[in-house]
Design an enzyme around this catalytic site. Structure first.
Site, PDB file in Angstrom:
ATOM      1  N   CYS A  49      36.348 -40.439 -61.599  1.00  9.54           N
ATOM      2  CA  CYS A  49      37.158 -39.542 -62.424  1.00  9.54           C
ATOM      3  C   CYS A  49      37.910 -38.585 -61.494  1.00  9.54           C
ATOM      4  CB  CYS A  49      36.253 -38.738 -63.361  1.00  9.54           C
ATOM      5  SG  CYS A  49      37.171 -37.691 -64.511  1.00  9.54           S
ATOM      6  N   GLU A  82      28.423 -46.776 -65.232  1.00 12.04           N
ATOM      7  CA  GLU A  82      27.179 -46.476 -65.948  1.00 12.04           C
ATOM      8  C   GLU A  82      27.418 -46.412 -67.456  1.00 12.04           C
ATOM      9  OE1 GLU A  82      25.673 -43.065 -62.930  1.00 12.04           O
ATOM     10  OE2 GLU A  82      25.132 -42.800 -65.016  1.00 12.04           O
ATOM     11  N   CYS A 123      29.953 -32.025 -62.260  1.00  6.31           N
ATOM     12  CA  CYS A 123      29.891 -33.446 -62.602  1.00  6.31           C
ATOM     13  C   CYS A 123      29.830 -34.335 -61.364  1.00  6.31           C
ATOM     14  CB  CYS A 123      31.118 -33.801 -63.434  1.00  6.31           C
ATOM     15  SG  CYS A 123      31.173 -35.542 -63.849  1.00  6.31           S
ATOM     16  N   CYS A 131      25.281 -37.508 -65.426  1.00  7.87           N
ATOM     17  CA  CYS A 131      26.185 -38.633 -65.575  1.00  7.87           C
ATOM     18  C   CYS A 131      26.827 -38.942 -64.219  1.00  7.87           C
ATOM     19  CB  CYS A 131      27.240 -38.216 -66.596  1.00  7.87           C
ATOM     20  SG  CYS A 131      28.763 -39.077 -66.491  1.00  7.87           S
ATOM     21  N   CYS A 187      26.639 -44.522 -75.011  1.00  7.19           N
ATOM     22  CA  CYS A 187      27.606 -43.673 -74.305  1.00  7.19           C
ATOM     23  C   CYS A 187      28.253 -44.535 -73.226  1.00  7.19           C
ATOM     24  CB  CYS A 187      26.876 -42.481 -73.695  1.00  7.19           C
ATOM     25  SG  CYS A 187      27.943 -41.453 -72.680  1.00  7.19           S
ATOM     26  N   CYS A 244      35.658 -31.667 -62.629  1.00  7.14           N
ATOM     27  CA  CYS A 244      34.760 -30.679 -63.256  1.00  7.14           C
ATOM     28  C   CYS A 244      33.618 -30.385 -62.282  1.00  7.14           C
ATOM     29  CB  CYS A 244      34.227 -31.204 -64.587  1.00  7.14           C
ATOM     30  SG  CYS A 244      35.547 -31.648 -65.728  1.00  7.14           S
TER      31      CYS A 244
HETATM   32  S1  SF4 Z   1      32.847 -34.166 -66.873  1.00 13.41           S
HETATM   33 FE1  SF4 Z   1      33.056 -35.541 -65.123  1.00 13.41          FE
HETATM   34  S2  SF4 Z   1      33.669 -37.489 -65.977  1.00 13.41           S
HETATM   35 FE2  SF4 Z   1      34.048 -35.948 -67.571  1.00 13.41          FE
HETATM   36  S3  SF4 Z   1      36.185 -35.296 -67.235  1.00 13.41           S
HETATM   37 FE3  SF4 Z   1      34.936 -33.893 -66.046  1.00 13.41          FE
HETATM   38  S4  SF4 Z   1      34.870 -34.792 -63.993  1.00 13.41           S
HETATM   39 FE4  SF4 Z   1      35.535 -36.405 -65.402  1.00 13.41          FE
END
Ligand code: SF4
Length: 345
Positions: free
Chosen positions: A114, A94, A121, A335, A107, A118
């Site tokens: 990932c 994306e 997320c 996101c 962006c 987090c």
């Molecule tokens: S916010 Fe999401 S994309 Fe960014 S580092 Fe943390 S887990 Fe990864």
């Protein structure tokens, strides 16, 4: 050269060496580099100032990668656009275009998925699939610029992925996009967002690439941060802040702290006091971000009035702080959610 080389990832110096390797004069590299990074040629056939023989040779040895647009959502409120792109191996990523009074900002993603975990997320739910190459990062900027018919003024590396977990490709991308002989984007107009990979914050500080570095802080104490960002078990808050101070001392770039506001987690008056004490004395700015609800997670955003009150408490303590303007509210979603719903389909 056995396999075709991705020519968009080559710096001008590397391209000079490549030309010699295929029996061409090194000055040809400058012409080709300009075709790629000034005129944004999408094929060797467009490079009409080169001889047919050279174009054929390039075709045989190199490739110019591109992205396929799968979906574009456009906000009726402010023109924000979300793009879902397919990479050449079929993976999807994306990117987002945002319109500001000073121009367009893009962006981009730095990884497919990932692995940072987090808690709020959506990008991390399926883990990391692979790193993006420098040209895959660049192609997001170029493709959006092409579709918008405008030059991109700002780039934010804050989409899916942790850019400092894909360090070499990130640095290569920054060198190419900031090259005065090529894309010519000012490095000062680029923001790299990290959740705090300490050794690579130090490494980036020493690269001589003065981009803005934004730390995903999200909590005012180590204990609270651990609940939101598992990576903070590995890199603890004091050492992350020390690394950010080092970054500032080497680049002179003011530090940005991203702070996702999560209901019942991090926006109480006590949190404001702790946060102000934590960053006091640092040349920094705090961006408060009302968290986007993610279906698979229980986090909710606080009431707008609570976020305003939190901002005022920080301001009263002398901290530079803003609440991030929400872009594309009607096409919102955290996101990584567009990609997730595409994969589920
Ligand atoms: S916010 Fe999401 S994309 Fe960014 S580092 Fe943390 S887990 Fe990864």
């Amino acid at each position: 050269m056995s396999e075709k080389t991705d020519i968009l990832t080559r710096t001008l110096e590397e391209l000079k060496a490549d030309m010699e390797e295929i029996g061409e004069k090194s000055f040809r590299a400058k012409q080709i580099y300009e075709w790629l990074h000034v005129h944004h040629a999408g094929s060797f056939g467009e490079m009409t100032s080169l001889s047919k023989a050279l174009r054929e040779k390039l075709e045989k040895n190199f490739e110019i990668p591109s992205l396929r647009t799968l979906e574009v959502l456009t906000s009726r409120i402010d023109g924000t656009r979300k793009y879902l792109f397919a990479l050449e191996d079929g993976n999807v990523i994306e990117s987002v275009l945002m319109r500001y009074s000073y121009g367009i900002s893009v962006c981009i993603s730095s990884q497919v998925g990932c692995r940072m975990g987090c808690r709020f997320c959506a990008s991390t739910i399926g883990g990391r699939v692979r790193d993006l190459t420098a040209s895959e990062m660049l192609c997001q900027v170029l493709e959006i610029s092409r579709q918008a018919g405008e030059r991109v003024g700002h780039v934010v590396i804050m989409g899916s992925g942790e850019p400092l977990d894909n360090y070499d490709n990130l640095v290569r991308f920054l060198r190419i996009i900031g090259d005065p002989d090529g894309e010519r984007l000012s490095l000062r107009d680029i923001t790299v967002s990290t959740c705090g990979i300490v050794p690579n914050i130090y490494a980036l500080a020493d690269e001589g690439l003065p981009v803005t570095l934004a730390l995903s802080l999200h909590a005012p104490s180590q204990e609270k941060r651990e609940r939101l960002l598992p990576i903070s078990l590995k890199y603890q808050l004091p050492e992350v802040l020390e690394a950010m101070q080092y970054y500032f001392s080497k680049t002179g770039r003011r530090i940005t702290f991203e702070y996702s506001c999560v209901e019942g987690e991090n926006t109480s008056p006590e949190d404001a006091v702790m946060l102000a004490d934590l960053v006091r004395g640092m040349n920094c700015h705090i961006n408060l971000i009302p968290v986007n609800p993610v279906e698979e997670r229980a986090f909710r955003r606080p009431d707008r009035r609570d976020i305003e009150a939190f901002r005022r408490m920080l301001e009263k303590r002398g901290i530079s702080v803003t609440i991030r303007r929400e872009m594309g509210r009607d096409i919102n979603g955290a996101c990584g959610q567009l990609r997730r719903s595409y994969l589920e389909k």
